[in-house]
Design a protein around this motif. Structure first.
Motif, PDB file in Angstrom:
ATOM      1  N   ILE A   7     -12.489  33.858  13.876  1.00  0.00           N
ATOM      2  CA  ILE A   7     -12.662  34.220  12.479  1.00  0.00           C
ATOM      3  C   ILE A   7     -11.449  35.034  12.050  1.00  0.00           C
ATOM      4  O   ILE A   7     -10.944  35.867  12.796  1.00  0.00           O
ATOM      5  CB  ILE A   7     -13.935  35.057  12.301  1.00  0.00           C
ATOM      6  N   TYR A   8     -10.985  34.808  10.810  1.00  0.00           N
ATOM      7  CA  TYR A   8      -9.818  35.527  10.294  1.00  0.00           C
ATOM      8  C   TYR A   8     -10.162  36.998  10.106  1.00  0.00           C
ATOM      9  O   TYR A   8     -11.173  37.345   9.507  1.00  0.00           O
ATOM     10  CB  TYR A   8      -9.357  34.932   8.962  1.00  0.00           C
ATOM     11  N   GLN A   9      -9.322  37.880  10.612  1.00  0.00           N
ATOM     12  CA  GLN A   9      -9.479  39.318  10.438  1.00  0.00           C
ATOM     13  C   GLN A   9      -8.165  39.882   9.921  1.00  0.00           C
ATOM     14  O   GLN A   9      -7.134  39.718  10.557  1.00  0.00           O
ATOM     15  CB  GLN A   9      -9.836  39.990  11.752  1.00  0.00           C
TER      16      GLN A   9
END
Length: 99
Positions: A7-9
């Motif tokens: 997931i993009y963080q």
């Protein structure tokens, strides 16, 4: 088992203080008034949040001082939780006790 994508963080590159630097304090304390009492009107007692019988009051009249809560209000009188009828025209001051 199949490997799922990450997931993009977003990266945090700055310091976060969450408003720890500033604090705003409001007081309604008047000169000569104790810290545990505050002036209040009858309209604020009955139209404010909550029930009027949950608000502890100190009512000063020309004859007596009452430490009680209010139940009802008519045009000329107020009724306390102790079943005492107080004429509105005899009231000198009403103060709310802070808990």
């Amino acid at each position: 088992m199949k490997k799922l994508p990450k997931i993009y963080q977003n990266k945090i590159d700055k310091n976060i203080f969450n408003n720890k630097e500033k604090c705003y304090v409001e007081t309604n304390k008047h000169i000569g008034e104790s810290a545990d009492e505050m002036d209040i009107s009858l309209d604020e007692v009955f139209s404010g949040l909550g029930y009027s019988y949950n608000i502890p009051l100190i009512i000063k009249t020309t004859e007596k001082e009452y430490k009680t809560s209010l139940i009802a209000k008519t045009k000329k009188n107020i009724v306390t939780i102790d079943n005492e009828v107080i004429p509105i025209n005899e009231i000198i001051s009403i103060k709310k006790k802070k808990n």
